[in-house]
Motif scaffolding. Structure first.
Motif, PDB file in Angstrom:
ATOM      1  N   GLU A  41      65.626  -3.524  35.897  1.00  0.00           N
ATOM      2  CA  GLU A  41      66.805  -3.436  35.028  1.00  0.00           C
ATOM      3  C   GLU A  41      67.394  -2.028  35.046  1.00  0.00           C
ATOM      4  N   ALA A  42      66.516  -1.016  35.034  1.00  0.00           N
ATOM      5  CA  ALA A  42      66.989   0.365  35.085  1.00  0.00           C
ATOM      6  C   ALA A  42      67.648   0.666  36.428  1.00  0.00           C
ATOM      7  N   GLN A  43      67.085   0.123  37.507  1.00  0.00           N
ATOM      8  CA  GLN A  43      67.672   0.329  38.827  1.00  0.00           C
ATOM      9  C   GLN A  43      69.098  -0.205  38.865  1.00  0.00           C
ATOM     10  N   ALA A  44      69.307  -1.361  38.275  1.00  0.00           N
ATOM     11  CA  ALA A  44      70.644  -1.947  38.254  1.00  0.00           C
ATOM     12  C   ALA A  44      71.617  -1.070  37.470  1.00  0.00           C
ATOM     13  N   MET A  45      71.174  -0.557  36.331  1.00  0.00           N
ATOM     14  CA  MET A  45      72.044   0.308  35.535  1.00  0.00           C
ATOM     15  C   MET A  45      72.313   1.621  36.255  1.00  0.00           C
ATOM     16  N   MET A  46      71.314   2.173  36.919  1.00  0.00           N
ATOM     17  CA  MET A  46      71.497   3.418  37.662  1.00  0.00           C
ATOM     18  C   MET A  46      72.501   3.235  38.798  1.00  0.00           C
ATOM     19  N   ALA A  47      72.519   2.061  39.408  1.00  0.00           N
ATOM     20  CA  ALA A  47      73.497   1.790  40.464  1.00  0.00           C
ATOM     21  C   ALA A  47      74.915   1.846  39.906  1.00  0.00           C
ATOM     22  N   VAL A  48      75.103   1.298  38.704  1.00  0.00           N
ATOM     23  CA  VAL A  48      76.406   1.367  38.045  1.00  0.00           C
ATOM     24  C   VAL A  48      76.765   2.824  37.752  1.00  0.00           C
ATOM     25  N   ILE A  91      73.440   8.087  27.763  1.00  0.00           N
ATOM     26  CA  ILE A  91      72.180   7.379  27.546  1.00  0.00           C
ATOM     27  C   ILE A  91      72.424   5.901  27.299  1.00  0.00           C
ATOM     28  N   HIS A  92      71.744   5.054  28.072  1.00  0.00           N
ATOM     29  CA  HIS A  92      71.750   3.613  27.811  1.00  0.00           C
ATOM     30  C   HIS A  92      70.415   3.242  27.191  1.00  0.00           C
ATOM     31  N   THR A  93      70.467   2.728  25.969  1.00  0.00           N
ATOM     32  CA  THR A  93      69.256   2.264  25.293  1.00  0.00           C
ATOM     33  C   THR A  93      69.296   0.737  25.255  1.00  0.00           C
ATOM     34  N   PRO A  94      68.558   0.082  26.148  1.00  0.00           N
ATOM     35  CA  PRO A  94      68.560  -1.381  26.200  1.00  0.00           C
ATOM     36  C   PRO A  94      67.746  -1.968  25.058  1.00  0.00           C
TER      37      PRO A  94
END
Length: 290
Positions: free
Chosen positions: A222-229, A161-164
């Motif tokens: 921002e979520a799309q970028a994290m999901m790509a990672v 889980i990433h909590t920004p």
């Protein structure tokens, strides 16, 4: 002096489905990020710690429901971050109600949600708090299905889980608005393929079904970028919480989970939030008296 210590899990909503002829929310109870609080006797009401303003409002609703004068000391050691879509406010209120019940000598666990004004749209969190596990909760408040995921470290289903950090202009009622939009949407996917993957312990099939369920979800840039990672680092499935800003990835095993988190942190900038790993909580909230 008596002290009641409460630890409550969080709840990740995964999507709206049709289950046994009615719309329902699929979700999973996770051990992290949790709520931890202590409730002790005191002549007046005192609430301190993370998200204390929310807990105080919920405590006042509880006392009003029971016709009692507000009193007691609530000390919050850990709170689920706001706006993440992990059931933070609902879980906080249920934890407060459980602690105040124990302090008042009311042991019946039913009706906690009613005591703080929690509507049926939060049934998923109510069942997560009460029983834990992977859940299918009807939008009418009913529990339709429940399953416990139990594995050794090598085979465990891990949600990273990433909590920004929530932007300053994040709407105050983001989680509530998204939940109402979700439960009022049209359920188009049947639960059966997902549920078959869960009960047969087929994480690959589960991941594939999850990605189809997530296909129509609203996802920020921002979520799309994290999901790509996450995908680049080997996630079997990933998405943004249906209820807020948290981004999740599904992997199998403790070592792949560690590797994924290491790669995510290496790509994240300073102040990009927190990354944690969580497995299923199969118990719900836990109470300890001291």
């Amino acid at each position: 002096m008596m002290s009641i210590e409460i630890t409550s899990p969080c709840c990740l909503p995964l999507g709206l489905v049709m289950a046994e002829g009615k719309p329902a929310l699929l979700g999973i109870t996770l051990q992290y990020p949790p709520i931890q609080m202590s409730v002790r006797p005191r002549d007046e009401l005192s609430v301190t710690g993370g998200r204390a303003n929310i807990a105080r409002e919920q405590a006042l609703r509880w006392f009003e429901h029971h016709g009692l004068a507000p009193q007691g000391e609530i000390e919050i050691e850990l709170a689920i971050p706001a706006h993440m879509g992990l059931g933070g406010e609902a879980m906080m209120g249920l934890s407060v109600a459980k602690g105040l019940r124990g302090l008042a000598g009311l042991e019946d666990p039913h009706g906690l949600g009613e005591e703080i004004g929690l509507g049926s749209e939060w049934a998923l969190e109510a069942w997560s708090h009460g029983r834990g596990g992977v859940l299918v909760a009807g939008t009418d408040g009913s529990l339709i299905r429940r399953h416990e995921l139990k594995h050794d470290d090598k085979h465990t289903w891990v949600f990273v889980i990433h909590t920004p950090h929530a932007p300053k202009d994040t709407p105050q009622f983001l989680e509530k608005d998204r939940r109402l939009a979700l439960v009022n949407a049209e359920a188009t996917r049947d639960i059966e393929p997902l549920w078959a993957a869960i009960v047969s312990d087929d994480i690959g099939a589960f991941a594939n079904e999850l990605m189809q369920l997530q296909a129509s979800a609203r996802v920020s840039d921002e979520a799309q970028a994290m999901m790509a990672v996450m995908r680049e680092a080997g996630a079997l499935a990933c998405g943004q919480s249906m209820g807020g800003l948290a981004v999740w990835a599904l992997v199998k095993g403790g070592k792949p989970s560690y590797d994924l988190r290491t790669k995510m942190r290496a790509r994240m900038g300073h102040g990009a939030g927190a990354v944690t790993a969580a497995i299923t909580d199969n118990e719900g909230s836990k109470v300890k008296r001291a």
